[in-house]
Design an enzyme around this catalytic site. Structure first.
Site, PDB file in Angstrom:
ATOM      1  CD  GLU A   1       1.486  -0.557  10.557  1.00 29.45           C
ATOM      2  OE1 GLU A   1       0.368  -0.906  11.021  1.00 29.45           O
ATOM      3  OE2 GLU A   1       1.664  -0.226   9.385  1.00 29.45           O
TER       4      GLU A   1
ATOM      5  CB  CYS B   1      -2.042   0.670   8.357  1.00 29.45           C
ATOM      6  SG  CYS B   1      -1.051  -0.435   7.338  1.00 29.45           S
TER       7      CYS B   1
ATOM      8  CG  ASN C   1      -0.367  -0.137   2.519  1.00 30.64           C
ATOM      9  OD1 ASN C   1       0.737  -0.676   2.653  1.00 30.64           O
ATOM     10  ND2 ASN C   1      -1.053   0.336   3.537  1.00 30.64           N
TER      11      ASN C   1
END
Length: 482
Positions: free
Chosen positions: A255, A289, A159
């Site tokens: 993450e 995210c 992303n």
């Protein structure tokens, strides 16, 4: 070399400062047009081990560099990327279907991230310890230093293929480490482009190695090889948990997922926040995210908020990512479109109402707004990673806090309020890694600490904080009376 951004690209593995051919290659296709963007190698176990060996052997070269020299390499990289920023943005837009305006913003952030890393390379320091404060510490001098941890295994997602690489490679170089990096299979060209620039920037051979191919093959070797001292991973919770279970005594920064929430208090002027909420919800098709997924609006403002949010959603432009006016383009894969549509259908079957979107045009999922969604529906309790937003009505801040915390995730959250006491109470009560007051949870700048709790991960990114993760503290004690 200059990449012809509209022509198919063929790249090789980057091992020990050289471009290495492979036995097998894989086509990478545009998520938007399904056209072949280019081909990349499918690395074998042998090639992954060669990359790890190169990184291990290069550790002594990186340790020998002064802070100034490491900073200079990163400054050179930032300058080279600035010179080729248009090309870089087109690479991102083509391989990720990221609308060009957002791709350009990512490149700008990547440049800034490498600049921050260059600055932080000069600020890695320890502290003196007052040992004589202890009864047995008289006439002893103590101080700490931070040393490179060694070889870092980095695994990056699709992303933010350039900027999330920067958040791993930048601090690793700043701290004097070496890296073996596996980029996402859909977005390898951004990483290989940066490797080319780092080669020009003066990075020692072997300090960065980039391996493309199967995640199951490459990832397992990186995670288990004893020569790698740390794993830094951005991706799904399931993969992150598997990495942590296999990593043994390696340091691990993860993450992972999120279903970021926003609270809207009843004293807020709705008109002032709608545009920002739309940006937070639908940037890069919601494949962020910290994308805004859940909104909890006070009942006094709920109807107005829904009406204006839906209206703004329907005004977003759908289309080609290479068109700078495009707001929403294709999801990263057709499977993600099918999954998202199935989650929408599940919500509808259980009483949710679709206020906008809810359908796809090819592999573009139209930006979707849902109301009357219960907390057990996938669109609420899981990470949608798509342009889907759930808007809920609450009777007060305490109820909103309860809903935000009722999640397996805890990355970032936000609140809009004009009450200082409410803002402070929410900051105290929310169980997340970061709280944005009078902003959406999607806010991030690249020097701030970034990471979450619960299934959102462990450790922190943000250059200074990543360097702390990527270094070992050493204590030195000197007996002055010897």
């Amino acid at each position: 070399m200059m990449i012809e951004v509209n022509q198919p690209i063929k790249r090789e593995l980057f091992i020990n400062g050289e471009w290495k051919p492979a036995k097998h290659y894989k086509e990478v296709k545009s998520p938007y047009s399904n056209e072949v963007i280019g081909t990349v190698p499918v690395a074998t176990k042998t090639e992954v081990l060669l990359a790890i060996d190169a990184a291990y052997q290069a550790c002594s070269k990186m340790v020998a560099l002064s802070s100034f020299e490491r900073a200079q390499i990163l400054e050179n990289l930032a300058r080279l990327l600035e010179d080729r920023k248009e090309e870089a943005a087109y690479i991102i837009a083509r391989e990720a279907a990221k609308p060009l305006a957002f791709a350009k913003a990512e490149v700008a952030r990547s440049i800034e991230t490498y600049k921050f890393a260059a600055e932080e390379a000069k600020r890695i320091h320890g502290e003196t310890i007052p040992l004589d404060a202890a009864a047995g510490g008289k006439n002893r001098l103590g101080y700490t230093v931070r040393e490179p941890i060694g070889v870092i295994g980095a695994i990056t997602p699709f992303n933010f293929p350039m900027n999330l690489m920067a958040h791993k490679v930048g601090p690793a170089i700043a701290a004097g480490n070496t890296i073996v990096l596996k980029p996402a299979s859909q977005t390898p060209f951004s990483a290989l482009f940066i490797a080319e620039l780092l080669e020009q920037a003066g990075l020692p051979k072997g300090a960065l190695n980039i391996i493309t191919g199967s995640g199951s093959v490459i990832g397992d070797i990186i995670v288990t090889d004893e020569r790698i001292s740390m794993i830094t991973f951005t991706g799904s919770p399931s993969v992150g948990i598997a990495i942590k279970n296999k990593a043994g005594l390696k340091r691990v920064t993860l993450e992972l997922g999120s279903n970021s929430a926003l609270i809207v208090d009843d004293v807020i002027e709705v008109d002032k926040i709608i545009s920002r909420c739309i940006t937070g919800a639908f940037s890069f098709q919601g494949q962020v995210c910290i994308s805004l997924q859940r909104v909890y609006v006070h009942e006094n403002k709920y109807d107005e908020f829904v009406e204006k949010f839906v209206k703004a959603t329907k005004e977003l432009k759908i289309g080609d990512p290479l068109d700078e006016s495009t707001d929403i383009s294709a999801l990263i894969s057709s499977q993600d479109v099918k999954r998202s549509l199935s989650w929408i259908e599940e919500a509808k079957s259980e009483g949710a109402i679709v206020m906008a979107g809810g359908v796809s045009e090819g592999d573009i999922l139209l930006p979707t707004v849902l109301v009357e969604v219960n907390k057990e529906m996938k669109v609420s309790c899981q990470e949608v990673f798509a342009p889907i937003v759930v808007i809920n009505k609450v009777n007060g801040i305490d109820e909103a806090i309860e809903h935000v915390n009722d999640s397996n995730y805890g990355l970032q959250a936000g609140i809009y309020t004009e009450s200082v006491s409410t803002a402070l109470r929410v900051a105290d009560k929310l169980h997340v890694g970061g709280i944005m007051i009078n902003d959406v949870p999607t806010f991030r700048v690249d020097q701030m600490p970034y990471g979450g709790v619960k299934e959102s991960g462990t450790g922190r990114e943000g250059i200074k904080y990543a360097i702390e993760e990527m270094t070992e503290m050493k204590l030195v004690v000197w007996n002055k009376e010897y």
